[in-house]
Design an enzyme around this catalytic site. Structure first.
Site: not given
Ligand SMILES: NC(=O)c1ccc[n+]([C@@H]2O[C@H](COP(=O)([O-])OP(=O)(O)OC[C@H]3O[C@@H](n4cnc5c(N)ncnc54)[C@H](OP(=O)(O)O)[C@@H]3O)[C@@H](O)[C@H]2O)c1
Length: 243
Positions: A14, A16, A37, A166, A170, A201
């Site tokens: 939804n 990011g 969710r 965290y 991972k 994000t």
């Molecule tokens: N951003 C970075 O620099 C980075 C770097 C390395 C890895 N990552 C990984 O990339 C992925 C996406 O991260 P992002 O940066 O895009 O984060 P984000 O913008 O916070 O988005 C996270 C997403 O996960 C959903 N989520 C969290 N808990 C959940 C649950 N229990 N059930 C279903 N959905 C859930 C959130 O939904 P809600 O809106 O409902 O909270 C949101 O849609 C993550 O796995 C993160 O660890 C990110």
């Protein structure tokens, strides 16, 4: 390759990186299912993609509510009968996480429950549908922070980012990638861990070097791997990441 018959599920799509992965898969001609969710947030993501002419629907999916995962799988089975792509993108950080001397153990548990146990559960729920596709691809959104090697390398830019919950989540996710890839080696299903880079994000407080659109590119590339796809790898934009 545009293929209106290919179906992808992106968890946490939804906003990011997940939303941009969904958009780019839609632009590649894949029918995208937004896993989210919160139904209202899911609807607005579907409207966003639909307004661009992309084929999308949503399914309620909460990594911490395992009943929602089997219900989501049943919905996808009834409507599509298979799943070609699973992008395990949903993930969290926690404000009470930190270095091992100070992190709240409860925060570590919350993060592991979502990022590792929840992803394991969603993958198991979707596996029967992935087996129905000709050559399914699973992409796990990992992080270079999950690299055991880089966590112990003072020369690494990730060395000082000590978030025990965290980073461990991972590393555990990477173990899922390796073990599942080996378990499925005699099948056409491939499984890879992809580190998107440091992306602006909500999760990073909008710090980072990349936009969500840029961060989505490598996960999408691995979701769309063709024949002779690699499996059981851990990659970032510059190449393979050490485990
Ligand atoms: N951003 C970075 O620099 C980075 C770097 C390395 C890895 N990552 C990984 O990339 C992925 C996406 O991260 P992002 O940066 O895009 O984060 P984000 O913008 O916070 O988005 C996270 C997403 O996960 C959903 N989520 C969290 N808990 C959940 C649950 N229990 N059930 C279903 N959905 C859930 C959130 O939904 P809600 O809106 O409902 O909270 C949101 O849609 C993550 O796995 C993160 O660890 C990110």
């Amino acid at each position: 390759m545009a293929d209106a018959n290919r179906i992808a599920l992106v968890t946490g799509a939804n906003k990011g990186i997940g939303l941009e992965i969904a958009r780019q898969l839609g632009q590649a001609g894949i029918f995208v299912i937004i896993g989210a969710r919160d139904p209202a947030r899911a609807r607005s993501a579907v409207e966003d993609l639909s307004s661009q002419g992309l084929a999308a629907q949503s399914v309620r999916l909460d990594l911490n509510d395992h009943a929602s995962l089997s219900a989501a799988a049943e919905t996808i089975r009834a409507e599509h009968g298979k799943l070609d792509i699973l992008v395990n993108n949903a993930g969290i950080v926690d404000a009470e996480d930190g270095p091992p001397t100070r992190s709240s153990p409860e925060a570590a548990r919350r993060i592991l429950d979502t990022n590792f146990v929840g992803t394991l559960a969603v993958t198991q729920a979707m596996l029967p549908l992935l087996r129905q596709a000709p050559a399914a691809r699973i992409v796990n959104l990992s992080s270079s922070l999950g690299s055991l090697t880089l966590n112990g390398d003072p020369a690494s830019p990730y060395y000082s980012a000590r978030l025990i919950g965290y980073n461990a989540s991972k590393a555990a996710l990477n173990m899922l990638t390796v073990q599942l890839a080996e378990e499925l080696r005699e099948t056409p299903i491939v499984v890879n861990s992809v580190s998107p880079g440091y992306v602006k994000t909500d999760l990073t407080g909008h710090h980072g070097f990349l936009t969500a659109e840029e961060g989505a590119r490598l996960p999408v590339k691995y979701a769309l791997l063709g024949e002779d796809a690699v499996t059981g790898r851990f990659v970032e934009a510059s190449g393979e990441t050490p485990w």
